[in-house]
Design a protein around this motif. Structure first.
Motif, short mmCIF file in Angstrom:
data_model
loop_
_atom_site.label_atom_id
_atom_site.label_comp_id
_atom_site.label_asym_id
_atom_site.label_seq_id
_atom_site.Cartn_x
_atom_site.Cartn_y
_atom_site.Cartn_z
N ALA A 178 -38.57 -8.28 -47.57
CA ALA A 178 -38.67 -8.82 -48.93
C ALA A 178 -38.77 -7.72 -49.98
O ALA A 178 -38.26 -7.87 -51.10
N LEU A 179 -39.44 -6.61 -49.64
CA LEU A 179 -39.70 -5.57 -50.63
C LEU A 179 -38.42 -4.86 -51.06
O LEU A 179 -38.25 -4.54 -52.25
N GLY A 180 -37.50 -4.62 -50.12
CA GLY A 180 -36.25 -3.94 -50.47
C GLY A 180 -35.45 -4.71 -51.51
O GLY A 180 -35.19 -4.20 -52.61
N PRO A 181 -35.04 -5.96 -51.24
CA PRO A 181 -34.33 -6.74 -52.26
C PRO A 181 -35.18 -6.99 -53.49
O PRO A 181 -34.66 -7.06 -54.62
N GLY A 182 -36.52 -7.13 -53.32
CA GLY A 182 -37.39 -7.36 -54.46
C GLY A 182 -37.38 -6.20 -55.44
O GLY A 182 -37.34 -6.39 -56.66
N LEU A 183 -37.41 -4.96 -54.92
CA LEU A 183 -37.36 -3.78 -55.79
C LEU A 183 -36.01 -3.69 -56.50
O LEU A 183 -35.94 -3.33 -57.68
N LEU A 184 -34.95 -4.00 -55.77
CA LEU A 184 -33.62 -3.95 -56.38
C LEU A 184 -33.49 -4.99 -57.49
O LEU A 184 -33.02 -4.68 -58.60
N LEU A 185 -33.94 -6.21 -57.23
CA LEU A 185 -33.80 -7.28 -58.22
C LEU A 185 -34.72 -7.08 -59.42
O LEU A 185 -34.32 -7.36 -60.56
N THR A 186 -35.94 -6.59 -59.20
CA THR A 186 -36.84 -6.40 -60.33
C THR A 186 -36.36 -5.28 -61.24
O THR A 186 -36.53 -5.34 -62.46
N ALA A 187 -35.74 -4.24 -60.66
CA ALA A 187 -35.18 -3.17 -61.48
C ALA A 187 -33.97 -3.67 -62.27
O ALA A 187 -33.79 -3.33 -63.45
#
Length: 292
Positions: A178-187
């Motif tokens: 979850a953290l990988g796509p989450g960091l990409l989407l939040t940026a």
């Protein structure tokens, strides 16, 4: 949240302004600002469960409703098979547990920077703390759903095995996924605000393309009809496949076996997405305060 709440913590630190220092010491600063991580995580938990009337109730109603719908539609009406003699509701709950955790993590992490815009524009700290701290709320929801799972197991007199002890390992995998796509989407959400409309679509689509409501054995059988022996390996490109497979292996005991090639492929995809997410987040982080 008022910025003044952070003055006691931040004022106690001696910061030297030096060109390139923040960049060189970024990962060390993550540890130095661990108190800020705790404050943000506690704030998010408080907002979710103390300042709302149905905070905890909603965390119970949502997974229970999904389990009932999945059991009725796929178990009673479609009469899809389950591994061994496992009750369909228990199989769905074992798949819903990691999926709900992943979807909550992805949603909260993806909106975390925009939700903390006032803090980001005023105070220096490693911005990675913000999406990371947002995951704590999802951990609380996970524990609530886990209690529901234990209740279903008791209702059906289903005795757990030693494999339940491995659940924390698969939970860590869920955080990584979850953290990988989450960091990409939040940026991306900082620069392109319409990204927030894409996130619900990703969550909705992901629930149906992941083995939440149906067994991996059923999917493997049908995919191999179309793609041959590599069918389930192709399906395992979805990182949630290996995680859900692992959770069911841990919860349902000997009636479930892990397809190890698919499990390792899903794990590798999760790590690749984490690398991409961290890389993009770090490359765009210096512009967050100006853009947000």
């Amino acid at each position: 949240m008022q910025t003044e709440n952070f003055k006691p913590t931040l004022s106690a630190r001696v910061l030297t302004l030096e060109a390139g220092k923040a960049e060189r010491h970024y990962w060390r600063d993550l540890w130095r600002y661990r108190e800020l991580f705790t404050i943000l995580a506690w704030r998010d938990v408080s907002v979710r469960y103390k300042q709302t009337v149905i905070g905890v109730i909603w965390a119970i109603i949502q997974p229970v409703f999904n389990i009932i719908v999945g059991t009725v539609i796929f178990g009673s009406l479609a009469k899809l098979p389950t591994p061994g003699n496992v009750p369909y509701a228990l199989m769905v709950c074992a798949g819903m547990l990691p999926w709900a955790f992943f979807s909550n993590c992805l949603t909260t992490a993806s909106n975390s920077l925009v939700s903390n815009a006032s803090l980001i524009t005023k105070v220096y700290f490693p911005r990675l703390i913000v999406p990371a701290s947002a995951i704590v709320v999802s951990l609380i929801d996970f524990l609530i759903t886990f209690v529901i799972l234990l209740g279903i197991m008791a209702w059906y007199h289903f005795v757990p095995t030693w494999r339940m002890l491995t659940i924390p390992l698969f939970l860590i995998m869920g955080i990584i996924a979850a953290l990988g796509p989450g960091l990409l989407l939040t940026a991306l959400n900082v620069k392109y605000r319409d990204v927030r409309y894409i996130i619900p679509f990703i969550i909705s689509a992901g629930q149906w393309v992941s083995p939440v409501y149906y067994s991996n054995e059923l999917i493997q059988h049908n995919f191999e009809k179309v793609f041959g022996s590599m069918g389930f390996l192709i399906y395992s490109l979805n990182p949630l496949v290996g995680i859900i497979d692992g959770f069911r292996w841990a919860i349902l005991g000997d009636v479930v076996t892990i397809y190890w090639p698919g499990f390792f492929l899903s794990s590798a995809i999760s790590l690749i997405l984490l690398y991409i997410g961290v890389r993009y987040f770090r490359n765009t982080e210096r512009r967050f305060a100006d853009t947000i």
